[in-house]
Design an enzyme around this catalytic site. Structure first.
Site, PDB file in Angstrom:
ATOM      1  N   ASN A   1     -47.910   0.646 -31.047  1.00  0.00           N
ATOM      2  CA  ASN A   1     -47.965   2.060 -31.434  1.00  0.00           C
ATOM      3  C   ASN A   1     -49.400   2.498 -31.701  1.00  0.00           C
ATOM      4  O   ASN A   1     -49.824   3.586 -31.301  1.00  0.00           O
ATOM      5  CB  ASN A   1     -47.133   2.295 -32.697  1.00  0.00           C
ATOM      6  CG  ASN A   1     -45.643   2.251 -32.450  1.00  0.00           C
ATOM      7  OD1 ASN A   1     -45.192   2.270 -31.308  1.00  0.00           O
ATOM      8  ND2 ASN A   1     -44.865   2.197 -33.517  1.00  0.00           N
TER       9      ASN A   1
ATOM     10  N   ARG B   1     -37.956   8.744 -17.758  1.00  0.00           N
ATOM     11  CA  ARG B   1     -38.324   7.328 -17.801  1.00  0.00           C
ATOM     12  C   ARG B   1     -37.101   6.532 -17.364  1.00  0.00           C
ATOM     13  O   ARG B   1     -35.985   6.803 -17.800  1.00  0.00           O
ATOM     14  CB  ARG B   1     -38.717   6.880 -19.218  1.00  0.00           C
ATOM     15  CG  ARG B   1     -39.882   7.632 -19.829  1.00  0.00           C
ATOM     16  CD  ARG B   1     -40.271   6.997 -21.166  1.00  0.00           C
ATOM     17  NE  ARG B   1     -41.092   7.875 -21.980  1.00  0.00           N
ATOM     18  CZ  ARG B   1     -42.409   7.983 -21.860  1.00  0.00           C
ATOM     19  NH1 ARG B   1     -43.036   7.264 -20.947  1.00  0.00           N
ATOM     20  NH2 ARG B   1     -43.094   8.793 -22.644  1.00  0.00           N
TER      21      ARG B   1
ATOM     22  N   ARG C   1     -45.821  10.099 -19.930  1.00  0.00           N
ATOM     23  CA  ARG C   1     -46.983   9.306 -20.332  1.00  0.00           C
ATOM     24  C   ARG C   1     -46.699   7.810 -20.377  1.00  0.00           C
ATOM     25  O   ARG C   1     -45.722   7.367 -20.952  1.00  0.00           O
ATOM     26  CB  ARG C   1     -47.477   9.778 -21.706  1.00  0.00           C
ATOM     27  CG  ARG C   1     -48.717   9.028 -22.191  1.00  0.00           C
ATOM     28  CD  ARG C   1     -49.236   9.610 -23.482  1.00  0.00           C
ATOM     29  NE  ARG C   1     -49.875  10.891 -23.271  1.00  0.00           N
ATOM     30  CZ  ARG C   1     -49.778  11.916 -24.114  1.00  0.00           C
ATOM     31  NH1 ARG C   1     -49.046  11.814 -25.190  1.00  0.00           N
ATOM     32  NH2 ARG C   1     -50.423  13.040 -23.869  1.00  0.00           N
TER      33      ARG C   1
ATOM     34  N   HIS D   1     -38.569  17.280 -19.536  1.00  0.00           N
ATOM     35  CA  HIS D   1     -38.173  16.251 -20.486  1.00  0.00           C
ATOM     36  C   HIS D   1     -36.658  16.193 -20.660  1.00  0.00           C
ATOM     37  O   HIS D   1     -36.133  15.266 -21.269  1.00  0.00           O
ATOM     38  CB  HIS D   1     -38.862  16.526 -21.833  1.00  0.00           C
ATOM     39  CG  HIS D   1     -38.715  15.442 -22.849  1.00  0.00           C
ATOM     40  ND1 HIS D   1     -37.953  15.591 -23.986  1.00  0.00           N
ATOM     41  CD2 HIS D   1     -39.223  14.182 -22.902  1.00  0.00           C
ATOM     42  CE1 HIS D   1     -38.006  14.482 -24.703  1.00  0.00           C
ATOM     43  NE2 HIS D   1     -38.765  13.606 -24.070  1.00  0.00           N
TER      44      HIS D   1
END
Length: 710
Positions: free
Chosen positions: A49, A398, A428, A458
């Site tokens: 992270n 994704r 990303r 998204h």
């Protein structure tokens, strides 16, 4: 409605709020109740992270400083002030992580037969084995790079682990600097040594030494005739954000491919990590050679790059991990699995298609408790093979590398169906994966599009069009999570399978908006960003305010990843002040102060950090005893409300609304993994006074018992 403002003193800095979230992740690693290998995993997540935070958020702030931008954040800090504050908050967390790894985790793993050794701890037999391994498996791929007048400081790639060596030419007496890159991409971080070489009984299950130490203590082979006087380790993090113009699809793919090459190499250095033993003169060489600023230097008292602790999770030591969890097939879908047709004991007429089930009633899914493979993947697989299905449209943000969904879409195209996949190239850190899928899909006959210019797509949606009795019927899936088989086992997400005509027509028009020149400004049931979502959410909050002002009970419950949007926060403050009860479950960033008298005394916030990453978004509004409930892909953040294509769907079935309300109750009553946000913005972990209630464990047990039913 979005012009509401929140005072600086009533808004928490989003970067510091994110650090607070990662602090809660680290707390899972430090918690003695967490299984040992799970402690290693949470250490790795904390580090991973942090890498992304530097590559994106810190990089953005540094770019603003370099550009001379002094515009303040919502809480009144300039970019430079934010950078300095970030550093002040991170240093003690990094020290806490390293202390835990060195003094607790390594020791406790050692007691369980997992020996993470330093090179100096190896016995003679182990050292001989490691040195031989170096010569045969590592030495040939290393490239030592000297730094002198003829050799400028070498480029150090993003997230690479390196050895800085000081080499003495014994003939001239001159000391030189050299850099050796550790080959992490092709080798594991921890080099395993045969357990029978250990002199400790019982023999270890695993004995391993860090790869960089194997390199460092064999440097003499890289510099024959020279003397290796000193060696130290360092790691570099670079700006990895892709700045992309609004380009047409082909240009966008080309720009992203170029950007990915840049990311692998890296932009400007945003962090330099060095081992604490590195003397200042060597640090100065690195700072000068890579143009690093002093504030970007982080001294680490231990191993660099603890994200590699993920490697330990492959060890077959179940007693040191969480109990395995495999979800259940949703009960109402049990008779609609294609695998049943291969069971000779089951008559063909006992099988019913998933479309028959969905026609009867909406199906509400909760992953990973409901298996993704036997619900969402089954839906798309049956659509690919069903001769009555005319077309499939879906968004891919994704997905996993060996995605069954991609295979189903390709099979559907080969079966002559009209198949469209919107692949978001700008997801990303998944850009490269998505580019490969996009090319593969196109080559297989799938129509691939890349969304709306200027917006990231998204939303998580699938539309299946089926011909039934001379008419077309739409079936939809709308979810909170990605179409990713791997993360479906690790993330909690909500999904809806439905044949409601209004939802189907909304998705038809949403896909037209995504693929054509539609300027759709209204939808029947969906709340869609950037068109109707902000206005819709704010209207729902305002309605609770109006109920409270009229003397009725105003009540809002919302679960999401992040609450950052200033206008929404201002509206929630307003709602609290007129008596609306607001219960928020926010995993990550929360820029709102709860429980402040006269401002937010009716607002409570909890964060749940557990074995599964809480990724579902649920929005519940009491509406004077006639609740409205929504699920979807958006958080309350400006990017989700204004700069992305998102879809939020209402839940219509009364028992499903009740089910989600009960689910929220389970989360709100957690006293094991829940953290209460204090009025100063800090979080305190709840402590069970008697019986421990862990929401995720409760849900695992409920699903095992078959209690959640449609």
């Amino acid at each position: 409605m979005a012009n509401r403002a929140v005072a600086q003193e009533h808004y928490i800095n989003r970067e510091l709020s994110w650090i607070g979230f990662n602090k809660r992740v680290l707390a899972q690693a430090l918690d003695t109740r967490t299984a040992l290998l799970e402690q290693a995993k949470f250490n790795a997540i904390f580090s991973n992270n942090l890498d992304e935070f530097f590559m994106v958020r810190v990089a953005s702030l540094k770019s603003q400083v370099e550009a001379g931008i002094t515009k303040t954040s919502e809480d009144g800090l300039t970019p430079l002030q934010q950078l300095l504050t970030i550093r002040d908050h991170l240093i003690p967390l990094i020290e806490q992580q390293q202390n835990h790894y060195r003094k607790h985790l390594k020791k406790q793993l050692h007691d369980q037969g997992v020996h993470l050794l330093d090179y100096q701890q190896l016995n003679k037999r182990q050292r001989v084995w490691i040195d031989n391994y170096f010569q045969t498996a590592i030495f040939p791929v290393l490239t030592p790079l000297a730094v002198d007048q003829a050799h400028p400081f070498p480029f150090v790639s993003n997230l690479s682990l390196n050895v800085a060596a000081l080499i003495l030419d014994q003939e001239t007496g001159q000391q030189q600097f050299a850099r050796v890159k550790v080959p992490q991409k092709t080798m594991t971080r921890f080099v395993e040594i045969p357990p029978d070489l250990s002199e400790i009984k019982p023999l270890p299950i695993l004995a391993a030494v860090p790869l960089e130490q194997v390199v460092a203590f064999n440097l003499k082979l890289l510099f024959p005739g020279m003397k290796v006087e000193e060696h130290y380790f360092f790691r570099v993090t670079r700006d990895a954000d892709l700045e992309l113009r609004d380009l047409e699809a082909d240009d966008l793919m080309s720009a992203i491919e170029q950007g990915l090459h840049k990311r692998r190499m890296g932009g400007e250095v945003v962090r330099l990590e060095v081992t604490n033993e590195m003397p200042q003169r060597v640090v100065d060489m690195l700072i000068e050679g890579m143009a690093v600023e002093e504030n970007d230097l982080y001294r680490i008292s231990g191993l660099l790059g603890l994200d590699d602790l993920f490697e330990l999770m492959r060890l077959p030591l179940q007693q040191l991990k969480d109990e395995p969890h495999i979800g259940q097939t949703c009960k109402v879908l049990a008779r609609s699995q294609r695998g049943l047709l291969e069971d000779e004991s089951i008559k063909e007429e006992e099988f019913e298609s998933i479309f028959s089930v969905i026609r009867r009633k909406d199906v509400l899914l909760h992953h990973p408790y409901d298996l993704f493979a036997t619900s969402v993947e089954e839906f798309i697989n049956q659509a690919a093979d069903d001769p009555l299905v005319m077309g499939i449209k879906m968004t891919l943000y994704r997905t996993s590398k060996d995605s069954p969904i991609i295979a189903a879409l390709i099979r559907a195209a080969e079966n002559g169906k009209q198949v469209m996949a919107l692949v978001e190239l700008k997801a990303r850190f998944d850009e490269g994966n998505n580019i490969q899928w996009a090319k593969h899909l196109e080559q297989s006959g799938v129509h691939v599009v890349y969304g709306v210019l200027g917006l990231k797509t998204h939303t998580k949606t699938v539309l299946v069009v089926r011909k039934e009795k001379a008419r077309l019927r739409s079936y939809v899936h709308i979810g909170t999570g990605n179409y990713n088989s791997k993360t479906s086992r690790l993330y909690t997400d909500i999904g809806l399978l439905s044949a409601r005509p209004e939802l189907g027509q909304d998705l038809v028009e949403l896909f037209n908006y995504l693929t054509g020149f539609s300027k759709q400004q209204s939808f029947r049931r969906l709340l869609v960003a950037p068109v109707t979502l902000r206005k819709g959410m704010e209207s729902l909050i305002i309605r609770e305010i109006e109920h409270a002002r009229a003397g009725r009970n105003g009540h809002i419950r919302a679960k999401m990843n992040a609450l950052v949007d200033p206008a929404i926060i201002a509206l929630l403050y307003e709602a609290s002040q007129v008596g609306v009860r607001i219960e928020l479950i926010i995993r990550g960033m929360c820029c709102l102060y709860p429980g402040r008298k006269g401002l937010s005394e009716n607002i409570s916030v909890i964060s749940i950090i557990g074995r599964f990453l809480e990724h579902s978004r649920i929005f519940w509004f009491a509406n004077d005893k006639t609740p409205e409930v929504y699920i979807g892909s958006a958080d309350w953040m400006p990017r989700n409300l204004d700069r992305r294509v998102e879809a939020i769907s209402p839940i219509e079935e009364p028992e499903q609304k009740e089910h989600l309300e009960k689910l929220l109750n389970v989360y709100l009553n957690d006293n094991r993994e829940a953290w209460d946000m204090q009025s100063d913005g800090n979080f305190l972990q709840r402590q069970a006074k008697s019986e421990e209630r862990c929401a995720q464990h409760q849900l695992i047990n409920l699903w095992r018992q078959g209690i959640p039913t449609e």
